[in-house]
Structures are given as structure tokens and as C-alpha cells.
Design a protein around this motif. Sequence first.
Motif, PDB file in Angstrom:
ATOM      1  N   GLY A 118       0.820  -1.198   0.000  1.00 25.94           N
ATOM      2  CA  GLY A 118       0.000   0.000   0.000  1.00 25.94           C
ATOM      3  C   GLY A 118       0.854   1.247   0.000  1.00 25.94           C
ATOM      4  O   GLY A 118       0.630   2.172  -0.782  1.00 25.94           O
ATOM      5  N   THR A 149       0.833   0.835  -4.149  1.00 22.46           N
ATOM      6  CA  THR A 149      -0.472   1.190  -4.714  1.00 22.46           C
ATOM      7  C   THR A 149      -1.092   2.409  -4.047  1.00 22.46           C
ATOM      8  O   THR A 149      -2.096   2.920  -4.527  1.00 22.46           O
ATOM      9  CB  THR A 149      -1.447   0.010  -4.583  1.00 22.46           C
ATOM     10  OG1 THR A 149      -1.689  -0.231  -3.185  1.00 22.46           O
ATOM     11  CG2 THR A 149      -0.907  -1.242  -5.254  1.00 22.46           C
ATOM     12  N   ALA A 200      -2.821   2.460  -1.478  1.00 21.09           N
ATOM     13  CA  ALA A 200      -4.101   2.118  -0.842  1.00 21.09           C
ATOM     14  C   ALA A 200      -3.955   2.302   0.665  1.00 21.09           C
ATOM     15  O   ALA A 200      -3.095   1.685   1.284  1.00 21.09           O
ATOM     16  CB  ALA A 200      -4.478   0.680  -1.183  1.00 21.09           C
ATOM     17  N   GLN A 201      -4.816   3.140   1.263  1.00 17.68           N
ATOM     18  CA  GLN A 201      -4.685   3.466   2.675  1.00 17.68           C
ATOM     19  C   GLN A 201      -5.950   3.226   3.493  1.00 17.68           C
ATOM     20  O   GLN A 201      -5.883   3.209   4.712  1.00 17.68           O
ATOM     21  CB  GLN A 201      -4.240   4.919   2.835  1.00 17.68           C
ATOM     22  CG  GLN A 201      -2.888   5.188   2.231  1.00 17.68           C
ATOM     23  CD  GLN A 201      -1.791   4.356   2.879  1.00 17.68           C
ATOM     24  OE1 GLN A 201      -1.605   4.390   4.090  1.00 17.68           O
ATOM     25  NE2 GLN A 201      -1.077   3.586   2.077  1.00 17.68           N
ATOM     26  N   ALA A 217      -9.976   0.752  -0.043  1.00 21.59           N
ATOM     27  CA  ALA A 217      -8.940   0.809  -1.078  1.00 21.59           C
ATOM     28  C   ALA A 217      -8.006  -0.390  -1.004  1.00 21.59           C
ATOM     29  O   ALA A 217      -7.594  -0.934  -2.033  1.00 21.59           O
ATOM     30  CB  ALA A 217      -8.145   2.104  -0.953  1.00 21.59           C
ATOM     31  N   ILE A 218      -7.688  -0.815   0.199  1.00 22.62           N
ATOM     32  CA  ILE A 218      -6.799  -1.965   0.373  1.00 22.62           C
ATOM     33  C   ILE A 218      -7.441  -3.230  -0.184  1.00 22.62           C
ATOM     34  O   ILE A 218      -6.787  -4.039  -0.847  1.00 22.62           O
ATOM     35  CB  ILE A 218      -6.420  -2.131   1.863  1.00 22.62           C
ATOM     36  CG1 ILE A 218      -5.507  -0.972   2.286  1.00 22.62           C
ATOM     37  CG2 ILE A 218      -5.755  -3.476   2.123  1.00 22.62           C
ATOM     38  CD1 ILE A 218      -5.323  -0.841   3.778  1.00 22.62           C
ATOM     39  N   LYS A 234      -7.044  -4.165  -7.867  1.00 20.36           N
ATOM     40  CA  LYS A 234      -6.056  -3.161  -8.252  1.00 20.36           C
ATOM     41  C   LYS A 234      -5.796  -3.187  -9.762  1.00 20.36           C
ATOM     42  O   LYS A 234      -5.744  -4.240 -10.376  1.00 20.36           O
ATOM     43  CB  LYS A 234      -4.717  -3.423  -7.549  1.00 20.36           C
ATOM     44  CG  LYS A 234      -4.782  -3.489  -6.030  1.00 20.36           C
ATOM     45  CD  LYS A 234      -5.130  -2.175  -5.402  1.00 20.36           C
ATOM     46  CE  LYS A 234      -5.066  -2.194  -3.901  1.00 20.36           C
ATOM     47  NZ  LYS A 234      -6.058  -3.011  -3.221  1.00 20.36           N
TER      48      LYS A 234
END
Length: 169
Positions: free
Chosen positions: A101, A131, A133-134, A138-139, A143
Motif C-alpha cells: 500500500g 499502490t 491504498a490506505q 482501497a486496500i 487493483k
Amino acid sequence: MAAAPRRLLVVWHSFTGATEAMVEALLNGARASAGDAVQVVALRAAEANADDVLGADAVVFATPETLASMSGAMKDSFDRSYYPLLGRCEGKPYALLVCAGSDGQPTIAQLRRVALGLRLKEVAEPLLVCTQAQTAEAILAAKAVPESELAKGRELGGLLAAGLELGVF
């Protein structure tokens, strides 16, 4: 009689598709670089075992970062194969691919520590894809990896295949 092709093995796991996309890019780069001179094989971490690693001339370990660590499936693969490999694969070339992430360094350090114990030889800098992603959403979301990152995967695959083909490692 022609020599058997060298063998590049990719042991991988993916949750949301980023690692899988990077593995596909790496495989495409390897196949384009060496053609029939290198046999390129990808096995999911759940399927890979010590014999697969022993039968390879070089190995790539590809995993998402999960809670600042390699994925559970990758850890399970190492749990099943570490002791059968111990003392049997010194100097075998390896590379790492980590999708994270935002960080990835703890996972790279953990994988390097396992490789050190097995006395593997790192032949390329780890490929780290962040990515960004936070949030939980999103995680966990599927993707899409940018082309610039996929190009790095193809480049790594090409480098590894060329190194095997030319006998560099």
C-alpha cells in the motif's frame, strides 16, 4: 543433444490482483527475452514446494505486503519448504517482487532474511510497487497496476531470463 533450457520459477500470491498483474508482466518479459532458451514457470505459493525450488535455476518470490509482512500464503510456502531446502540451494539466484500500500520495506526485509537463511543469492534489486491504498476499502479493492510499473516487471523478467540464458547466474 541440446542442453535442457534453464528454468525460471516464480512463486507468487495475490489478494487483489496487483501482484498477479506484476507477475504476468514479469513472465511476459522473461518469455520475450529468452524464448525457448529459458523455461518460465509460475506457481501459486499454495502449490509450490521445495522440489519446485530445487528444480529451478533461479526463483522470484512475489507477494503482497500484508500487515507489514509477506502474505500468509507465501509464509506457508516457506514454512513447508524451508527445512527441505536448507543446505541444498546455496547460491541459487533469486529476486523479489512486493506490492504494498505504501511501504513494502518490512516485507522485503523479511523475505531477504529467509533468503539469507537459505543462502540464496540476490541478483536484482527488489521490485516494489506501492499502490497507495490506505483505507480498508482501497486496500481490499481490485487493483489496476499502472503501465509504468508493469514495464518494470517486464524489465525484471527480461533481465532474469537473459542472465539465465547467458549463464551470468
